[in-house]
Design a protein around this motif. Structure first.
Motif, PDB file in Angstrom:
ATOM      1  N   GLU A 126       0.912  -1.275  -0.148  1.00  0.00           N
ATOM      2  CA  GLU A 126       0.073   0.132   0.053  1.00  0.00           C
ATOM      3  C   GLU A 126       0.833   1.110   0.144  1.00  0.00           C
ATOM      4  O   GLU A 126       0.499   2.112  -0.665  1.00  0.00           O
ATOM      5  N   HIS A 127       2.064   1.202   0.752  1.00  0.00           N
ATOM      6  CA  HIS A 127       2.786   2.537   0.752  1.00  0.00           C
ATOM      7  C   HIS A 127       3.268   2.452  -0.536  1.00  0.00           C
ATOM      8  O   HIS A 127       3.451   3.777  -1.044  1.00  0.00           O
ATOM      9  N   LEU A 128       3.999   1.559  -1.346  1.00  0.00           N
ATOM     10  CA  LEU A 128       4.516   1.680  -2.712  1.00  0.00           C
ATOM     11  C   LEU A 128       3.399   2.090  -3.607  1.00  0.00           C
ATOM     12  O   LEU A 128       3.862   3.062  -4.435  1.00  0.00           O
ATOM     13  N   LYS A 129       2.181   1.891  -3.535  1.00  0.00           N
ATOM     14  CA  LYS A 129       1.158   2.184  -4.427  1.00  0.00           C
ATOM     15  C   LYS A 129       0.914   3.666  -4.082  1.00  0.00           C
ATOM     16  O   LYS A 129       0.317   4.484  -5.241  1.00  0.00           O
ATOM     17  N   LYS A 130       1.216   4.479  -3.183  1.00  0.00           N
ATOM     18  CA  LYS A 130       1.039   5.923  -2.877  1.00  0.00           C
ATOM     19  C   LYS A 130       2.083   6.730  -3.406  1.00  0.00           C
ATOM     20  O   LYS A 130       2.105   8.027  -3.117  1.00  0.00           O
ATOM     21  N   ILE A 131       3.128   6.238  -4.080  1.00  0.00           N
ATOM     22  CA  ILE A 131       4.276   6.852  -4.272  1.00  0.00           C
ATOM     23  C   ILE A 131       4.171   8.064  -5.286  1.00  0.00           C
ATOM     24  O   ILE A 131       4.905   9.121  -5.319  1.00  0.00           O
ATOM     25  N   GLN A 132       3.150   7.832  -6.401  1.00  0.00           N
ATOM     26  CA  GLN A 132       2.846   8.965  -7.401  1.00  0.00           C
ATOM     27  C   GLN A 132       2.014   9.902  -6.719  1.00  0.00           C
ATOM     28  O   GLN A 132       2.209  11.091  -7.131  1.00  0.00           O
ATOM     29  N   GLU A 168       7.497   5.209   7.727  1.00  0.00           N
ATOM     30  CA  GLU A 168       6.576   4.380   7.890  1.00  0.00           C
ATOM     31  C   GLU A 168       6.867   3.214   6.969  1.00  0.00           C
ATOM     32  O   GLU A 168       6.928   1.773   7.402  1.00  0.00           O
ATOM     33  N   LEU A 169       7.158   3.334   5.680  1.00  0.00           N
ATOM     34  CA  LEU A 169       7.359   2.289   4.860  1.00  0.00           C
ATOM     35  C   LEU A 169       9.028   1.620   5.261  1.00  0.00           C
ATOM     36  O   LEU A 169       8.991   0.398   5.348  1.00  0.00           O
ATOM     37  N   MET A 170       9.791   2.315   5.773  1.00  0.00           N
ATOM     38  CA  MET A 170      11.176   1.611   5.894  1.00  0.00           C
ATOM     39  C   MET A 170      10.903   0.986   7.610  1.00  0.00           C
ATOM     40  O   MET A 170      11.408  -0.228   7.746  1.00  0.00           O
ATOM     41  N   ASN A 171      10.138   1.459   8.719  1.00  0.00           N
ATOM     42  CA  ASN A 171       9.861   0.778   9.417  1.00  0.00           C
ATOM     43  C   ASN A 171       9.266  -0.601   9.381  1.00  0.00           C
ATOM     44  O   ASN A 171       9.368  -1.649  10.069  1.00  0.00           O
ATOM     45  N   ASP A 172       8.188  -0.630   8.532  1.00  0.00           N
ATOM     46  CA  ASP A 172       7.648  -1.856   8.100  1.00  0.00           C
ATOM     47  C   ASP A 172       8.566  -3.046   7.634  1.00  0.00           C
ATOM     48  O   ASP A 172       8.502  -4.039   7.700  1.00  0.00           O
ATOM     49  N   PHE A 173       9.266  -2.481   6.820  1.00  0.00           N
ATOM     50  CA  PHE A 173      10.236  -3.340   6.360  1.00  0.00           C
ATOM     51  C   PHE A 173      11.180  -3.720   7.189  1.00  0.00           C
ATOM     52  O   PHE A 173      11.707  -5.227   7.089  1.00  0.00           O
ATOM     53  N   ASN A 175       9.249  -1.221 -11.486  1.00  0.00           N
ATOM     54  CA  ASN A 175       8.720  -0.060 -12.107  1.00  0.00           C
ATOM     55  C   ASN A 175       9.220   1.449 -11.477  1.00  0.00           C
ATOM     56  O   ASN A 175       9.193   2.380 -11.998  1.00  0.00           O
ATOM     57  N   ILE A 176       9.870   1.319 -10.661  1.00  0.00           N
ATOM     58  CA  ILE A 176      10.304   2.646  -9.938  1.00  0.00           C
ATOM     59  C   ILE A 176      11.863   2.782  -9.868  1.00  0.00           C
ATOM     60  O   ILE A 176      12.514   1.654  -9.659  1.00  0.00           O
TER      61      ILE A 176
END
Length: 537
Positions: free
Chosen positions: A179-185, A201-206, A265-266
């Protein structure tokens, strides 16, 4: 009144000194430039690295029990935003602890002084209670936890709860990362604070996903887990554990594949502005006596993103996601193997029990001991038998011929003496370069034939499943792999093993088509794989 004025003057002098110190650092950095500042920071970090940490002495001191109780009491009050404590508070707390009824006020003062000397506590003379000169000479202090002690006590709490909380495999972390990666745009147009929060938040979850899976797999591969898996009590827990692992594997295969496609794709150039925005916000947070390095923060974000990419996509080798999938499947196979062994042992013991009872009944029916001996030899074999070895074929089939008329057979023994040793024969190493070259040529020829077969299926840059003739098994696997990759992407775009880009045309997917293969036929939607014009030419 005079004591209050002197206290306010002391606080004013401290504030003035801090301001002058910061002004001097700013002037120093502006005058000498960035390189000098970087060298000073590096030297400071090196000094902190090599010097001893006296703040941890209270964990191994002779009176460690008393020191840990005092520090834990300070930490509990610190969490309640009650920073400053007096010796009377500490003494009252220690008297209430079981086993410290004989604890004296002098011991309390001595313990607090030791903690101050080690840097665990910060002592400040409390001038608010001073009313006479005698009170001022007695120096009534108040105490506060230092920053090092706060972090050390947090670490000890985590160590105490490590076996209680344990670790787990959480599929929700994979969903949150996706979900975090989908919000990148959408996050690109946000403020620096929103970008900073999104990236953290993305890095903490990872980080949680990586640490939890490593801790959980480590517990399953431990010697204690191996022993438990071999017990009969584990059979009741087996199905629940296998279902738990399979649920995580299924979630990882579904969501993990989506994450890897999103990351592919990023581009890294697309992420650099986000890293810079998060770094700018991190530097904009006011901090006292803490100097942050912009390049270190930026490199930290880039390094974490690179680790995230390698974890899901991989780089010139198997990704960590594939490795975790293999490890989990291996654990499931091991659990099933142990459970099957336990079940076989139980069945074997049950069958043997019936056999033994039946054999005992037969022995009870024997008329005398001689009959029992004959039955024992028949069931269990001869008690003492002669074992012959190295018997050579006889020269004649004559039954009257004795052993002295045959040729003797010889048997060589290796010497067991440490002095006499067998002479070793050195053999040259075998050259397998020709075999390797032949295997490489065969692999290249196989790949060439595979590409030629796929090229014949492409008509006008399209592969139309409804119009395909009978295809072989490798071609079917390749086409279905391309189809699954494209359908998992939100834009139905994918890449082949050669780097050619394609997209899935599902405009006719409501119709069904028959895909004919050498190993069987099956119905599927009428998809089309469309390549770019410069692909497969």
């Amino acid at each position: 009144m005079s004591a209050d004025i002197s206290h306010e003057k002391a606080e004013y002098d401290i504030i003035q000194g801090v301001v002058l110190f910061f002004l001097f650092k700013v002037y120093f950095c502006c005058y000498f430039g960035y390189n000098v500042t970087y060298e000073v920071i590096f030297l400071e970090a090196y000094d902190k690295l090599v010097k001893p940490i006296s703040e941890v002495n209270y964990l191994v001191a002779p009176n460690v029990a008393r020191y840990r109780l005092i520090i834990r009491y300070f930490f509990r009050e610190y969490e309640k935003i009650h920073y400053w404590l007096h010796s009377e508070d500490v003494y009252r707390m220690m008297k209430e602890v079981e086993g410290y009824e004989e604890y004296t006020n002098d011991q309390c003062i001595q313990d607090l002084q030791s903690l101050v000397e080690w840097g665990n506590l910060i002592a400040d003379q409390d001038s608010r209670k001073v009313k006479t000169i005698k009170d001022f000479m007695n120096r009534q202090y108040r105490y506060q936890l230092s920053e090092y002690s706060v972090e050390i006590e947090r670490m000890t709490l985590r160590l105490e709860k490590m076996n209680i909380e344990g670790s787990s495999l959480e599929p929700t972390l994979l969903e949150r990362i996706y979900e975090h990666l989908k919000k990148i745009q959408n996050i690109k147009d946000k403020d620096n604070s929103d970008i900073h929060d999104w990236l953290n938040e993305l890095m903490n979850d990872f980080t949680r996903l990586n640490q939890n899976y490593q801790d959980y797999i480590k517990t399953l591969n431990s010697a204690r887990a191996e022993e438990l898996m071999k017990t009969e009590a584990f059979l009741l827990f087996k199905d629940k554990l296998i279902n738990y692992l399979r649920t995580f594997v299924i979630a990882m295969q579904e969501t993990g594949t989506k994450i890897s496609l999103e990351l592919e794709n990023i581009a890294m150039e697309e992420m650099k502005p986000l890293f810079i925005a998060a770094t700018d916000y991190e530097l904009s947070i006011p901090r006292i006596d803490v100097e942050l390095n912009r390049d270190e923060i930026l490199d930290n974000y880039q390094g974490k993103w690179q680790s995230l990419y390698i974890w899901f996509v991989g780089e010139n080798e198997e990704s960590e996601m594939d490795r975790l999938n293999n490890i989990t499947n291996e654990i499931i196979r091991k659990i099933t193997h142990y459970a099957r062994q336990i079940a076989e042992m139980n069945n074997r013991s049950n069958n043997r029990k019936e056999q033994y009872e039946h054999m005992a009944d037969i022995f009870m029916k024997c008329e005398d001991i001689n009959e029992a001996h004959c039955l024992s030899a028949y069931v269990f074999g001869v008690e003492d038998c002669l074992h012959l070895s190295q018997i050579q074929p006889r020269m004649s089939e004559d039954i009257q011929q004795g052993v002295y008329q045959d040729h003797p057979s010889s048997l060589s023994f290796e010497p067991h003496s440490r002095i006499v040793r067998k002479k070793s024969v050195r053999l040259p190493s075998t050259d397998h370069s020709l075999e390797k070259h032949i295997q490489q040529l065969e692999l290249q020829e196989e790949n060439r034939k595979k590409q030629e077969t796929l090229q014949k299926l492409i008509v006008d840059h399209k592969i139309i499943f409804a119009q395909l003739a009978v295809i072989d098994v490798p071609t079917r696997k390749t086409l279905l792999n391309w189809l699954s990759k494209g359908l998992l992407d939100s834009d139905h775009i994918g890449k082949t093993e050669d780097g050619n880009t394609y997209y899935i045309d599902d405009s006719h997917s409501q119709n069904q088509c028959l895909l004919k293969c050498e190993d069987g036929n099956f119905m599927m939607p009428a998809f089309e794989i469309v390549f770019k014009e410069d692909s497969y030419e």
